[in-house]
Design a protein around this motif. Sequence first.
Motif, short mmCIF file in Angstrom:
data_model
loop_
_atom_site.label_atom_id
_atom_site.label_comp_id
_atom_site.label_asym_id
_atom_site.label_seq_id
_atom_site.Cartn_x
_atom_site.Cartn_y
_atom_site.Cartn_z
N PRO A 37 0.82 -1.22 0.00
CA PRO A 37 0.00 0.00 0.00
C PRO A 37 0.85 1.27 0.00
O PRO A 37 2.01 1.25 0.44
CB PRO A 37 -0.79 -0.11 1.32
N MET A 39 1.14 5.45 1.07
CA MET A 39 0.66 6.46 2.02
C MET A 39 0.41 7.78 1.31
O MET A 39 1.23 8.21 0.49
CB MET A 39 1.70 6.70 3.11
N MET A 72 3.34 10.11 -0.31
CA MET A 72 4.62 10.22 0.39
C MET A 72 5.72 9.69 -0.52
O MET A 72 5.54 8.71 -1.24
CB MET A 72 4.54 9.39 1.67
N ASN A 74 9.85 8.40 -1.21
CA ASN A 74 10.95 7.72 -0.54
C ASN A 74 11.88 8.75 0.13
O ASN A 74 12.00 9.89 -0.33
CB ASN A 74 11.78 6.91 -1.55
N HIS A 75 12.51 8.33 1.23
CA HIS A 75 13.54 9.13 1.91
C HIS A 75 13.01 10.41 2.54
O HIS A 75 13.75 11.39 2.65
CB HIS A 75 14.72 9.43 0.97
N TYR B 34 6.77 5.11 -10.20
CA TYR B 34 6.94 5.75 -8.90
C TYR B 34 7.35 4.71 -7.88
O TYR B 34 6.88 3.56 -7.91
CB TYR B 34 5.62 6.42 -8.46
N GLN B 35 8.19 5.13 -6.92
CA GLN B 35 8.57 4.25 -5.82
C GLN B 35 8.26 4.97 -4.52
O GLN B 35 8.59 6.16 -4.37
CB GLN B 35 10.07 3.91 -5.92
N ASN B 36 7.59 4.30 -3.62
CA ASN B 36 7.08 4.95 -2.41
C ASN B 36 7.43 4.14 -1.17
O ASN B 36 7.72 2.95 -1.26
CB ASN B 36 5.55 5.09 -2.52
N PRO B 37 7.39 4.80 0.00
CA PRO B 37 7.74 4.10 1.25
C PRO B 37 6.76 2.96 1.55
O PRO B 37 5.61 2.97 1.12
CB PRO B 37 7.61 5.20 2.32
N LYS B 38 7.24 2.02 2.34
CA LYS B 38 6.41 0.88 2.75
C LYS B 38 6.07 1.01 4.23
O LYS B 38 6.85 1.55 5.01
CB LYS B 38 7.18 -0.42 2.53
N MET B 39 4.91 0.48 4.58
CA MET B 39 4.49 0.46 5.97
C MET B 39 4.78 -0.90 6.60
O MET B 39 4.51 -1.94 5.99
CB MET B 39 2.98 0.71 6.07
N SER B 109 13.20 4.21 3.80
CA SER B 109 11.86 4.45 3.25
C SER B 109 10.81 3.49 3.82
O SER B 109 10.08 2.83 3.09
CB SER B 109 11.87 4.40 1.72
N VAL B 111 7.85 3.18 7.22
CA VAL B 111 7.12 3.78 8.33
C VAL B 111 6.55 2.64 9.17
O VAL B 111 5.85 1.77 8.65
CB VAL B 111 5.97 4.69 7.84
#
Lengths: 178, 178
Positions: A37, A39, A72, A74-75, B34-39, B109, B111
């Motif tokens: 998922p 954010m 959100m 990365n980094h 796109y690359q995004n943070p993981k929970m 990256s 949370v």
Amino acid sequence: MKFCSACGSSVTQTIPAGDNRLRFVCPECDTIHYQNPKMVVGTLPVWEDKVLLCKRAIEPQYGKWTLPAGFMENHESTQEGALRETFEEAGARVEISHLFTLYNLPYISQVYLMFRARLLDLEFAAGPESLEVALFTEAEIPWDQLAFRTIEQTLRRYFEDRRNGSFDFHTATIERNR
Amino acid sequence: MKFCSACGSSVTQTIPAGDNRLRFVCPECDTIHYQNPKMVVGTLPVWEDKVLLCKRAIEPQYGKWTLPAGFMENHESTQEGALRETFEEAGARVEISHLFTLYNLPYISQVYLMFRARLLDLEFAAGPESLEVALFTEAEIPWDQLAFRTIEQTLRRYFEDRRNGSFDFHTATIERNR
């Protein structure tokens, strides 16, 4: 996903050893491509008895009103992402106080994290993704012109808590369309 | 990322129009990757004056102790993910009460979202990713054998708040290694 981003071969869907879900897996280089998922982070900027809203200049929900928020990156931290989106979309400088709402949107695999924030000055201005940015009292909020349910719910909880004289943290799961 | 997961062509890194960051972009099909943070979602399961910890059977930090937690999956809520991980790693059934900590780990990256939870019974047992699962009083916690700083911080905040008689929500950003 059709091709392996590591080696370019066609991927297949299988349940890897020790796992219990279908994943995209590369039969050539054995890379497992997990998908997780995303954010969406943003703020509820407050100035006296007003809150700041942005009129969207992009799809989806072009022309509808929203709080400044976005994916959100990365980094960055959740708070840094929320500040960045607030500046990008509304040209607004804010000071974040508390995490206010967490909404799960499992049908699109997103989690919204919205922070309460204090607007530091009135030098805001629409960024490239906004048509207009403005302050609204509770009575002025365009409730039938809000872009997303997460935003409507965040605003409703805010005005309820403000009336009750105490701000809480709120979490809920929003299911596919009403 | 070397290849486009949509068409299999080699990707390049460029800043797309209207964007301000380098992205992996496919010059053939124009897909922006796109690359995004993981929970990472988990629980702090409580039974009387004890908390439940798991001894890791996997890398990283094989043999170290942790709270049950893991990567959130698509199409679940944060709370569902936390319950799933608690059952997978510790065979434990819990009732989630409140979101307790949010830790940003921008250097990787990630949370972390950790929920306070009440253990419903003592029928827990190590899952495939755990060597052992056990209850610890504050004095028994193996502080020098904890797997991650997010877990150590979550436990420290828990026992502090418990001593103060009131549980708060805590958020912090943890930077690259000490």
